[in-house]
Scaffold this motif. Sequence first.
Motif, PDB file in Angstrom:
ATOM      1  N   ASP A  67       0.829  -1.206   0.000  1.00  0.00           N
ATOM      2  CA  ASP A  67       0.000   0.000   0.000  1.00  0.00           C
ATOM      3  C   ASP A  67       0.864   1.256   0.000  1.00  0.00           C
ATOM      4  O   ASP A  67       0.590   2.221  -0.712  1.00  0.00           O
ATOM      5  CB  ASP A  67      -0.920  -0.020   1.219  1.00  0.00           C
ATOM      6  CG  ASP A  67      -2.063   0.971   1.095  1.00  0.00           C
ATOM      7  OD1 ASP A  67      -2.904   0.796   0.207  1.00  0.00           O
ATOM      8  OD2 ASP A  67      -2.098   1.921   1.904  1.00  0.00           O
ATOM      9  N   ALA A  68       1.935   1.240   0.804  1.00  0.00           N
ATOM     10  CA  ALA A  68       2.822   2.402   0.876  1.00  0.00           C
ATOM     11  C   ALA A  68       3.593   2.589  -0.432  1.00  0.00           C
ATOM     12  O   ALA A  68       3.728   3.720  -0.927  1.00  0.00           O
ATOM     13  CB  ALA A  68       3.785   2.244   2.045  1.00  0.00           C
ATOM     14  N   ALA A  69       4.100   1.510  -1.016  1.00  0.00           N
ATOM     15  CA  ALA A  69       4.895   1.612  -2.237  1.00  0.00           C
ATOM     16  C   ALA A  69       4.054   2.018  -3.438  1.00  0.00           C
ATOM     17  O   ALA A  69       4.560   2.665  -4.372  1.00  0.00           O
ATOM     18  CB  ALA A  69       5.597   0.287  -2.510  1.00  0.00           C
ATOM     19  N   LEU A  70       2.768   1.659  -3.440  1.00  0.00           N
ATOM     20  CA  LEU A  70       1.911   1.976  -4.578  1.00  0.00           C
ATOM     21  C   LEU A  70       1.647   3.462  -4.721  1.00  0.00           C
ATOM     22  O   LEU A  70       1.132   3.903  -5.750  1.00  0.00           O
ATOM     23  CB  LEU A  70       0.568   1.236  -4.446  1.00  0.00           C
ATOM     24  CG  LEU A  70       0.594  -0.255  -4.789  1.00  0.00           C
ATOM     25  CD1 LEU A  70      -0.719  -0.916  -4.417  1.00  0.00           C
ATOM     26  CD2 LEU A  70       0.903  -0.473  -6.264  1.00  0.00           C
ATOM     27  N   THR A  99      -6.910   0.793  -4.314  1.00  0.00           N
ATOM     28  CA  THR A  99      -8.127   1.381  -3.722  1.00  0.00           C
ATOM     29  C   THR A  99      -8.681   0.553  -2.571  1.00  0.00           C
ATOM     30  O   THR A  99      -9.676   0.941  -1.973  1.00  0.00           O
ATOM     31  CB  THR A  99      -9.230   1.528  -4.803  1.00  0.00           C
ATOM     32  OG1 THR A  99      -9.487   0.251  -5.403  1.00  0.00           O
ATOM     33  CG2 THR A  99      -8.810   2.519  -5.876  1.00  0.00           C
ATOM     34  N   VAL A 100      -8.058  -0.582  -2.258  1.00  0.00           N
ATOM     35  CA  VAL A 100      -8.545  -1.463  -1.194  1.00  0.00           C
ATOM     36  C   VAL A 100      -7.556  -1.429  -0.024  1.00  0.00           C
ATOM     37  O   VAL A 100      -6.363  -1.666  -0.229  1.00  0.00           O
ATOM     38  CB  VAL A 100      -8.710  -2.909  -1.707  1.00  0.00           C
ATOM     39  CG1 VAL A 100      -9.080  -3.855  -0.577  1.00  0.00           C
ATOM     40  CG2 VAL A 100      -9.775  -2.958  -2.798  1.00  0.00           C
ATOM     41  N   PRO A 101      -8.009  -1.142   1.202  1.00  0.00           N
ATOM     42  CA  PRO A 101      -7.102  -1.094   2.354  1.00  0.00           C
ATOM     43  C   PRO A 101      -6.434  -2.447   2.597  1.00  0.00           C
ATOM     44  O   PRO A 101      -6.975  -3.500   2.234  1.00  0.00           O
ATOM     45  CB  PRO A 101      -8.031  -0.729   3.521  1.00  0.00           C
ATOM     46  CG  PRO A 101      -9.227  -0.099   2.894  1.00  0.00           C
ATOM     47  CD  PRO A 101      -9.389  -0.763   1.567  1.00  0.00           C
ATOM     48  N   PRO A 102      -5.250  -2.442   3.219  1.00  0.00           N
ATOM     49  CA  PRO A 102      -4.506  -3.694   3.430  1.00  0.00           C
ATOM     50  C   PRO A 102      -5.298  -4.774   4.153  1.00  0.00           C
ATOM     51  O   PRO A 102      -5.281  -5.938   3.746  1.00  0.00           O
ATOM     52  CB  PRO A 102      -3.300  -3.239   4.270  1.00  0.00           C
ATOM     53  CG  PRO A 102      -3.111  -1.808   3.927  1.00  0.00           C
ATOM     54  CD  PRO A 102      -4.477  -1.269   3.663  1.00  0.00           C
ATOM     55  N   ALA A 103      -5.996  -4.422   5.237  1.00  0.00           N
ATOM     56  CA  ALA A 103      -6.726  -5.427   6.009  1.00  0.00           C
ATOM     57  C   ALA A 103      -7.858  -6.048   5.198  1.00  0.00           C
ATOM     58  O   ALA A 103      -8.123  -7.249   5.302  1.00  0.00           O
ATOM     59  CB  ALA A 103      -7.283  -4.812   7.293  1.00  0.00           C
ATOM     60  N   VAL A 104      -8.519  -5.241   4.365  1.00  0.00           N
ATOM     61  CA  VAL A 104      -9.613  -5.757   3.538  1.00  0.00           C
ATOM     62  C   VAL A 104      -9.058  -6.699   2.470  1.00  0.00           C
ATOM     63  O   VAL A 104      -9.622  -7.778   2.225  1.00  0.00           O
ATOM     64  CB  VAL A 104     -10.405  -4.601   2.894  1.00  0.00           C
ATOM     65  CG1 VAL A 104     -11.455  -5.141   1.929  1.00  0.00           C
ATOM     66  CG2 VAL A 104     -11.064  -3.745   3.968  1.00  0.00           C
ATOM     67  N   ALA A 105      -7.946  -6.315   1.839  1.00  0.00           N
ATOM     68  CA  ALA A 105      -7.342  -7.185   0.829  1.00  0.00           C
ATOM     69  C   ALA A 105      -6.914  -8.510   1.442  1.00  0.00           C
ATOM     70  O   ALA A 105      -7.170  -9.585   0.870  1.00  0.00           O
ATOM     71  CB  ALA A 105      -6.134  -6.481   0.192  1.00  0.00           C
ATOM     72  N   ALA A 106      -6.280  -8.463   2.623  1.00  0.00           N
ATOM     73  CA  ALA A 106      -5.853  -9.703   3.285  1.00  0.00           C
ATOM     74  C   ALA A 106      -7.047 -10.568   3.639  1.00  0.00           C
ATOM     75  O   ALA A 106      -6.999 -11.801   3.529  1.00  0.00           O
ATOM     76  CB  ALA A 106      -5.054  -9.369   4.542  1.00  0.00           C
ATOM     77  N   THR A 107      -8.142  -9.947   4.073  1.00  0.00           N
ATOM     78  CA  THR A 107      -9.342 -10.701   4.451  1.00  0.00           C
ATOM     79  C   THR A 107     -10.003 -11.335   3.231  1.00  0.00           C
ATOM     80  O   THR A 107     -10.456 -12.486   3.286  1.00  0.00           O
ATOM     81  CB  THR A 107     -10.339  -9.788   5.172  1.00  0.00           C
ATOM     82  OG1 THR A 107      -9.707  -9.222   6.330  1.00  0.00           O
ATOM     83  CG2 THR A 107     -11.570 -10.558   5.618  1.00  0.00           C
ATOM     84  N   PHE A 125      -0.817  -3.553  11.525  1.00  0.00           N
ATOM     85  CA  PHE A 125       0.233  -2.737  10.924  1.00  0.00           C
ATOM     86  C   PHE A 125      -0.354  -1.615  10.077  1.00  0.00           C
ATOM     87  O   PHE A 125       0.235  -0.528   9.989  1.00  0.00           O
ATOM     88  CB  PHE A 125       1.165  -3.613  10.090  1.00  0.00           C
ATOM     89  CG  PHE A 125       2.068  -4.487  10.921  1.00  0.00           C
ATOM     90  CD1 PHE A 125       3.072  -3.930  11.687  1.00  0.00           C
ATOM     91  CD2 PHE A 125       1.895  -5.860  10.961  1.00  0.00           C
ATOM     92  CE1 PHE A 125       3.894  -4.726  12.473  1.00  0.00           C
ATOM     93  CE2 PHE A 125       2.718  -6.664  11.736  1.00  0.00           C
ATOM     94  CZ  PHE A 125       3.728  -6.093  12.503  1.00  0.00           C
ATOM     95  N   GLY A 126      -1.505  -1.859   9.456  1.00  0.00           N
ATOM     96  CA  GLY A 126      -2.167  -0.790   8.714  1.00  0.00           C
ATOM     97  C   GLY A 126      -2.579   0.345   9.624  1.00  0.00           C
ATOM     98  O   GLY A 126      -2.479   1.524   9.273  1.00  0.00           O
ATOM     99  N   TRP A 127      -3.037  -0.005  10.822  1.00  0.00           N
ATOM    100  CA  TRP A 127      -3.422   1.014  11.805  1.00  0.00           C
ATOM    101  C   TRP A 127      -2.201   1.759  12.354  1.00  0.00           C
ATOM    102  O   TRP A 127      -2.191   2.988  12.462  1.00  0.00           O
ATOM    103  CB  TRP A 127      -4.194   0.351  12.945  1.00  0.00           C
ATOM    104  CG  TRP A 127      -4.498   1.263  14.085  1.00  0.00           C
ATOM    105  CD1 TRP A 127      -5.364   2.324  14.093  1.00  0.00           C
ATOM    106  CD2 TRP A 127      -3.926   1.199  15.409  1.00  0.00           C
ATOM    107  NE1 TRP A 127      -5.362   2.934  15.331  1.00  0.00           N
ATOM    108  CE2 TRP A 127      -4.500   2.267  16.155  1.00  0.00           C
ATOM    109  CE3 TRP A 127      -3.009   0.346  16.014  1.00  0.00           C
ATOM    110  CZ2 TRP A 127      -4.159   2.488  17.493  1.00  0.00           C
ATOM    111  CZ3 TRP A 127      -2.682   0.558  17.345  1.00  0.00           C
ATOM    112  CH2 TRP A 127      -3.242   1.624  18.069  1.00  0.00           C
ATOM    113  N   LEU A 128      -1.131   1.009  12.656  1.00  0.00           N
ATOM    114  CA  LEU A 128       0.057   1.619  13.238  1.00  0.00           C
ATOM    115  C   LEU A 128       0.795   2.521  12.254  1.00  0.00           C
ATOM    116  O   LEU A 128       1.242   3.619  12.607  1.00  0.00           O
ATOM    117  CB  LEU A 128       1.016   0.529  13.739  1.00  0.00           C
ATOM    118  CG  LEU A 128       0.610  -0.218  15.010  1.00  0.00           C
ATOM    119  CD1 LEU A 128       1.575  -1.374  15.268  1.00  0.00           C
ATOM    120  CD2 LEU A 128       0.574   0.718  16.212  1.00  0.00           C
ATOM    121  N   LEU A 129       0.939   2.045  10.994  1.00  0.00           N
ATOM    122  CA  LEU A 129       1.795   2.733  10.040  1.00  0.00           C
ATOM    123  C   LEU A 129       1.048   3.661   9.088  1.00  0.00           C
ATOM    124  O   LEU A 129       1.607   4.665   8.639  1.00  0.00           O
ATOM    125  CB  LEU A 129       2.590   1.707   9.223  1.00  0.00           C
ATOM    126  CG  LEU A 129       3.528   0.798  10.033  1.00  0.00           C
ATOM    127  CD1 LEU A 129       4.201  -0.217   9.123  1.00  0.00           C
ATOM    128  CD2 LEU A 129       4.575   1.612  10.777  1.00  0.00           C
TER     129      LEU A 129
END
Length: 318
Positions: free
Chosen positions: A38-41, A104-112, A273-277
Amino acid sequence: MDGYKPPDCVRIRVTARRDAALYLGLAAAWGTAFVATDAALDVVPPVSLAAVRFDVAALALFAVAALLGHSLRPRGRGDWAPILLGGVCNIGLHHALLFAGQRTVPPAVAATLLGLVPVLTPAAARVARADDRLAPRGVAGVLVGFAGVALIAHPDPSNLAASVGVGLVLASAAVWTVGAVLVDEDDAALGGLALQAWTLLVGALALDAAALLLPGQSFDAAAVPLPTVGWVLYLALVPGALGFLVYFRLLDRLGPVEMGLIEYVIPPFAALFGWLLLGETIETATVGGFVAVLAGFCLLKGDVLRRRLRAWADAVLA
């Protein structure tokens, strides 16, 4: 005390705890991969990001395999078939779609959403084998899993980009499932590490070609800021090369069922990590969808899970 060997029960407990630590470490590393992506994109186009990640990861795995003295030369169809199919599907196309969706999809949603893979894989395997049908409980598990995905996705006509992103992530899950079902390593002569190094290389080359051919995927490497370079290297070396090394060690020890369950350990780490970073928040629908997908998997593989959990508990408590 020379030559002393601890009792079998002690060695089993130590091994089980070490495997548990590696398992959690792998889930954490792969959870951070969604955040790093997400950060690199923000700077690197998705196909190019996937290409660079696996260029570096493949080279790292080849270096490790060579240092360990593993044979690196594929021999015949038994090696090349899983290398080519796995490289194109599970590495190339899967990550191109996943990274494009993560714009366009948050990390936690993509992982889920990728938690659907362990539900789809046994169902697709049974479809591919006409003599092996899903039992009614298995059908219910697949339906519950899809209900969970619908809850997570909740298409929003006013936010078409997010809906397209969810569709791309789901397409990446479907492509991974096709590869998982069709790739057959039973006749491979290469060891798992060398086989995976070649698979990553084929996937990386496919992504390199796509990045050159597709519009909007080129980028100026010299203009990429240092933090983004760090994210890309982290993706390639920690969740990539190191992650695959740990994965294949655990796969050999624990088997595919336990390793399939890692898809349900990754999302909490991605969310944390999405919340922290990145300051990401988790919606109630995402949590509910995750529970539904996990319930679908338990319905589908309940008997196997119970046997595996009893065996693991016996090893730890012995």
